[in-house]
Design a protein around this motif. Structure first.
Motif, PDB file in Angstrom:
ATOM      1  N   CYS A 221       0.831  -1.207   0.000  1.00  0.00           N
ATOM      2  CA  CYS A 221       0.000   0.000   0.000  1.00  0.00           C
ATOM      3  C   CYS A 221       0.864   1.256   0.000  1.00  0.00           C
ATOM      4  O   CYS A 221       0.590   2.219  -0.724  1.00  0.00           O
TER       5      CYS A 221
ATOM      6  N   VAL B  61      -1.234   4.067  -1.386  1.00  0.00           N
ATOM      7  CA  VAL B  61      -2.600   3.680  -1.042  1.00  0.00           C
ATOM      8  C   VAL B  61      -2.740   3.686   0.477  1.00  0.00           C
ATOM      9  O   VAL B  61      -1.806   3.317   1.199  1.00  0.00           O
ATOM     10  N   ASP B  62      -3.902   4.090   0.966  1.00  0.00           N
ATOM     11  CA  ASP B  62      -4.172   4.122   2.402  1.00  0.00           C
ATOM     12  C   ASP B  62      -4.370   2.687   2.910  1.00  0.00           C
ATOM     13  O   ASP B  62      -5.393   2.058   2.638  1.00  0.00           O
ATOM     14  N   HIS B  63      -3.375   2.165   3.654  1.00  0.00           N
ATOM     15  CA  HIS B  63      -3.506   0.788   4.131  1.00  0.00           C
ATOM     16  C   HIS B  63      -4.606   0.650   5.176  1.00  0.00           C
ATOM     17  O   HIS B  63      -5.152  -0.438   5.383  1.00  0.00           O
TER      18      HIS B  63
ATOM     19  N   ALA C 218      -7.424  -0.125   2.639  1.00  0.00           N
ATOM     20  CA  ALA C 218      -7.240  -1.310   1.800  1.00  0.00           C
ATOM     21  C   ALA C 218      -7.058  -2.584   2.620  1.00  0.00           C
ATOM     22  O   ALA C 218      -7.507  -3.660   2.211  1.00  0.00           O
TER      23      ALA C 218
END
Length: 261
Positions: A167, A172-174, A177
């Motif tokens: 992520c 990406v926002d873990h 996700a």
């Protein structure tokens, strides 16, 4: 207070059992030579073995031949079966450090070994307020179960770390996700056998006391089995599990920083 039982090993696990004895007003002796506490272990009809795996056999051999020996240590498959005691059972512990004593009252402790000894051990544990699951049969059942439990946690930690790294690499926002998706998934499958673990991305080297060491011990044991299988021309069935153990050992040792590039 007179003691009918002895705890061999006064570390975290042994101390947790000692606390249960004290809470129920029962006498218990502690045998822990490294800490200067020694008793004649063979004088007690009940012995709880709470020592590191590599000295379990030696510790158990100090008990009387007719004693009820309850091994709580995490032993490799086959360890308990090789100890010449007819009333020996394996009853491994689960719980989060450092609150093992409290966890003992909620953990349904599986007990494997000869049927009569398993029943006797279950009664001893019940007297300490510890619920038991009676699994009469090979000691290897609980030996394997305990190792699978810690290995599974290690695999889940390793997966969480790799998910967070992916992520981060993709910006990406873990939290969404990995975290929110897992929560939504678990809500969808609530009440079924399909829940997924959701672990907090804790920074630094893994704080686990047992996952890494247990994975290393299991890896060494599996390596020997694979080598023996190769020499005999047999299928090395444990090779994949060995790979998981090695991945867990590596992951546990990493200095994980979830919020840094």
């Amino acid at each position: 207070m007179a003691a009918d039982a002895v705890i061999v090993g006064g570390g975290e696990i042994g101390s947790a059992f000692a606390a249960r004895y004290a809470l129920h007003g029962l006498g218990v002796a502690i045998h822990d030579p490294p800490k200067g506490r020694t008793v004649d272990v063979s004088a007690y009809p009940i012995a709880h073995i709470c020592v590191p795996a590599d000295v379990v056999s030696l510790a158990a051999l100090g008990t009387a031949e007719d004693a009820l020996v309850i091994v709580h240590s995490t032993t490799l498959p086959g360890t308990c079966a090789r100890i010449p005691r007819t009333r020996l059972v394996h009853a491994p512990v689960e719980g989060r450090h450092p609150n093992i004593a409290e966890a003992l009252t909620r953990w349904r402790m599986p007990v494997s070994g000869p049927k009569a000894a398993v029943q006797d051990a279950a009664l001893v544990l019940a007297g300490l307020g510890i619920p038991a699951m009676e699994w009469p049969g090979p000691h290897a059942t609980t030996e394997v179960a305990k190792h699978l439990s810690t290995l599974r946690l290690g695999v889940e930690v390793a997966f969480m770390r790799e998910a967070v790294r992916l992520c981060r690499a993709l910006d990406v926002d873990h939290g969404r996700a990995y975290g929110d998706w897992t929560r939504a998934y678990n809500d969808l499958y609530a009440g079924t056998d399909f829940p997924r673990s959701l672990l907090a991305p804790t920074p630094g080297v893994s704080p686990s006391h047992c996952v890494g060491p247990n994975a290393r011990a299991l890896a060494a044991w599996l390596t020997t089995r694979c080598e023996e299988a190769a020499l005999n021309g047999a299928d090395q069935r444990e090779a994949r599990l060995l790979g998981l153990c090695e991945d867990v050992v590596a992951s546990q040792a990493e200095d994980f920083q979830p919020d840094k590039a």
